[in-house]
Motif scaffolding. Structure first.
Motif, PDB file in Angstrom:
ATOM      1  N   LEU A  74       0.858  -1.180   0.000  1.00  0.00           N
ATOM      2  CA  LEU A  74       0.000   0.000   0.000  1.00  0.00           C
ATOM      3  C   LEU A  74       0.893   1.228   0.000  1.00  0.00           C
ATOM      4  O   LEU A  74       1.897   1.281   0.729  1.00  0.00           O
ATOM      5  CB  LEU A  74      -0.884   0.001   1.243  1.00  0.00           C
ATOM      6  CG  LEU A  74      -1.750   1.247   1.496  1.00  0.00           C
ATOM      7  CD1 LEU A  74      -2.829   1.387   0.437  1.00  0.00           C
ATOM      8  CD2 LEU A  74      -2.374   1.182   2.890  1.00  0.00           C
ATOM      9  N   LEU A  75       0.553   2.219  -0.823  1.00  0.00           N
ATOM     10  CA  LEU A  75       1.324   3.451  -0.893  1.00  0.00           C
ATOM     11  C   LEU A  75       0.405   4.622  -0.575  1.00  0.00           C
ATOM     12  O   LEU A  75      -0.630   4.796  -1.222  1.00  0.00           O
ATOM     13  CB  LEU A  75       1.950   3.598  -2.290  1.00  0.00           C
ATOM     14  CG  LEU A  75       2.942   4.731  -2.499  1.00  0.00           C
ATOM     15  CD1 LEU A  75       3.983   4.321  -3.553  1.00  0.00           C
ATOM     16  CD2 LEU A  75       2.250   6.008  -2.960  1.00  0.00           C
ATOM     17  N   LEU A  76       0.778   5.402   0.420  1.00  0.00           N
ATOM     18  CA  LEU A  76       0.007   6.592   0.776  1.00  0.00           C
ATOM     19  C   LEU A  76       0.721   7.822   0.242  1.00  0.00           C
ATOM     20  O   LEU A  76       1.887   8.071   0.570  1.00  0.00           O
ATOM     21  CB  LEU A  76      -0.161   6.702   2.295  1.00  0.00           C
ATOM     22  CG  LEU A  76      -0.965   5.595   2.970  1.00  0.00           C
ATOM     23  CD1 LEU A  76      -1.212   5.947   4.438  1.00  0.00           C
ATOM     24  CD2 LEU A  76      -2.293   5.355   2.257  1.00  0.00           C
ATOM     25  N   LEU A  97       5.373   5.330   2.400  1.00  0.00           N
ATOM     26  CA  LEU A  97       5.061   6.748   2.516  1.00  0.00           C
ATOM     27  C   LEU A  97       5.606   7.471   1.290  1.00  0.00           C
ATOM     28  O   LEU A  97       6.758   7.265   0.892  1.00  0.00           O
ATOM     29  CB  LEU A  97       5.712   7.309   3.784  1.00  0.00           C
ATOM     30  CG  LEU A  97       5.580   8.817   4.034  1.00  0.00           C
ATOM     31  CD1 LEU A  97       4.132   9.178   4.321  1.00  0.00           C
ATOM     32  CD2 LEU A  97       6.483   9.237   5.182  1.00  0.00           C
ATOM     33  N   ALA A  98       4.790   8.316   0.664  1.00  0.00           N
ATOM     34  CA  ALA A  98       5.200   9.075  -0.511  1.00  0.00           C
ATOM     35  C   ALA A  98       4.587  10.470  -0.421  1.00  0.00           C
ATOM     36  O   ALA A  98       3.682  10.716   0.375  1.00  0.00           O
ATOM     37  CB  ALA A  98       4.738   8.380  -1.786  1.00  0.00           C
ATOM     38  N   SER A 154       9.980  10.478  -6.096  1.00  0.00           N
ATOM     39  CA  SER A 154      10.177  10.746  -7.513  1.00  0.00           C
ATOM     40  C   SER A 154      10.758  12.149  -7.685  1.00  0.00           C
ATOM     41  O   SER A 154      11.939  12.321  -7.899  1.00  0.00           O
ATOM     42  CB  SER A 154       8.870  10.605  -8.301  1.00  0.00           C
ATOM     43  OG  SER A 154       9.110  10.794  -9.684  1.00  0.00           O
ATOM     44  N   SER A 155       9.920  13.170  -7.552  1.00  0.00           N
ATOM     45  CA  SER A 155      10.400  14.539  -7.788  1.00  0.00           C
ATOM     46  C   SER A 155      11.442  14.974  -6.765  1.00  0.00           C
ATOM     47  O   SER A 155      12.264  15.848  -7.050  1.00  0.00           O
ATOM     48  CB  SER A 155       9.224  15.520  -7.785  1.00  0.00           C
ATOM     49  OG  SER A 155       8.561  15.486  -6.539  1.00  0.00           O
ATOM     50  N   GLY A 156      11.445  14.379  -5.586  1.00  0.00           N
ATOM     51  CA  GLY A 156      12.391  14.758  -4.546  1.00  0.00           C
ATOM     52  C   GLY A 156      13.828  14.372  -4.820  1.00  0.00           C
ATOM     53  O   GLY A 156      14.730  14.749  -4.053  1.00  0.00           O
ATOM     54  N   VAL A 157      14.053  13.613  -5.905  1.00  0.00           N
ATOM     55  CA  VAL A 157      15.429  13.271  -6.288  1.00  0.00           C
ATOM     56  C   VAL A 157      15.704  13.758  -7.714  1.00  0.00           C
ATOM     57  O   VAL A 157      16.433  13.132  -8.466  1.00  0.00           O
ATOM     58  CB  VAL A 157      15.719  11.761  -6.145  1.00  0.00           C
ATOM     59  CG1 VAL A 157      15.724  11.360  -4.679  1.00  0.00           C
ATOM     60  CG2 VAL A 157      14.700  10.924  -6.921  1.00  0.00           C
TER      61      VAL A 157
END
Length: 202
Positions: free
Chosen positions: A123-125, A152-153, A176-179
């Motif tokens: 599960l991805l939140l 956690l995302a 994703s965008s954080g890197v």
């Protein structure tokens, strides 16, 4: 607390994949949903061939027809499917029958979200606007973390991922965008920094 599961999403180049794998990630994501990070099936297949067996290859879909999800999954050869919309149980049943690992991505809310409700493996939140880099209030005292294997995302980056793990007790993290050095362009330095920060002791 054991090392968290780390997924880097939105990879588009050989360098992206090699950097993520060398940094020690558990999963890499290829975006098939409309996005600045979208890749086609042929590109995903080529990149997935670089990924060792112990790293999960994930295709990310959002509100796309089941036939399209099946086709792109088969053509790309990816091993897992992340559904990032309001897909119903029929999607999960059909894709599980094809032998795929299933990730259910949903926007975090103040109402508890149950892991495994649709038969997902993970599960991805995420934030309400996935892929935007905008965080949600994961530090809210009213947030109830799910039990089980959840990621956690949403707005994570090397500077806040450890605090996010500490606040939520998340089993894993996704970024994703954080890197990225600019929208859609991954930074090897930020990928390595994110994985290192995520794996610090909480």
């Amino acid at each position: 607390m054991s090392d968290p599961y780390v997924k880097i999403c939105g990879l588009r180049t050989e360098r992206d994949v090699d950097t993520a794998v060398d940094a020690g990630v558990d999963a890499v994501g290829f975006v098939f949903a409309p996005s600045i990070r979208t890749v086609d099936a042929a590109t995903a297949r080529r990149l997935a061939r670089q990924v060792p067996e112990h790293v999960l290859t994930v295709g990310v879909f959002r509100k796309q027809p089941l036939d399209e999800v099946r086709r792109l999954t088969e053509e790309s050869g990816i091993r897992a499917v992340q559904l990032h919309g309001d897909e119903g149980l029929e999607y999960y049943e059909a894709l599980r029958a094809a032998g795929r690992t299933l990730l259910r991505a949903t926007a975090a809310t103040e109402q508890p979200i149950e892991f495994g409700a649709l038969g997902e493996d993970l599960l991805l939140l995420d934030a309400p606007d996935p892929g935007s880099g905008k965080p949600w209030n994961w530090a809210s005292p009213t947030f109830t973390a799910p039990r089980g294997r959840w990621l956690l995302a949403g707005g994570l980056h090397p500077g806040n991922v450890l605090a996010a793990r500490r606040a939520t007790g998340a089993w894993g993290v996704d970024v994703s965008s954080g890197v990225e050095s600019e929208p859609g362009v991954k930074s090897p330095e930020l990928i390595r920094a994110f994985v290192a920060a995520a794996r610090q002791d909480v």
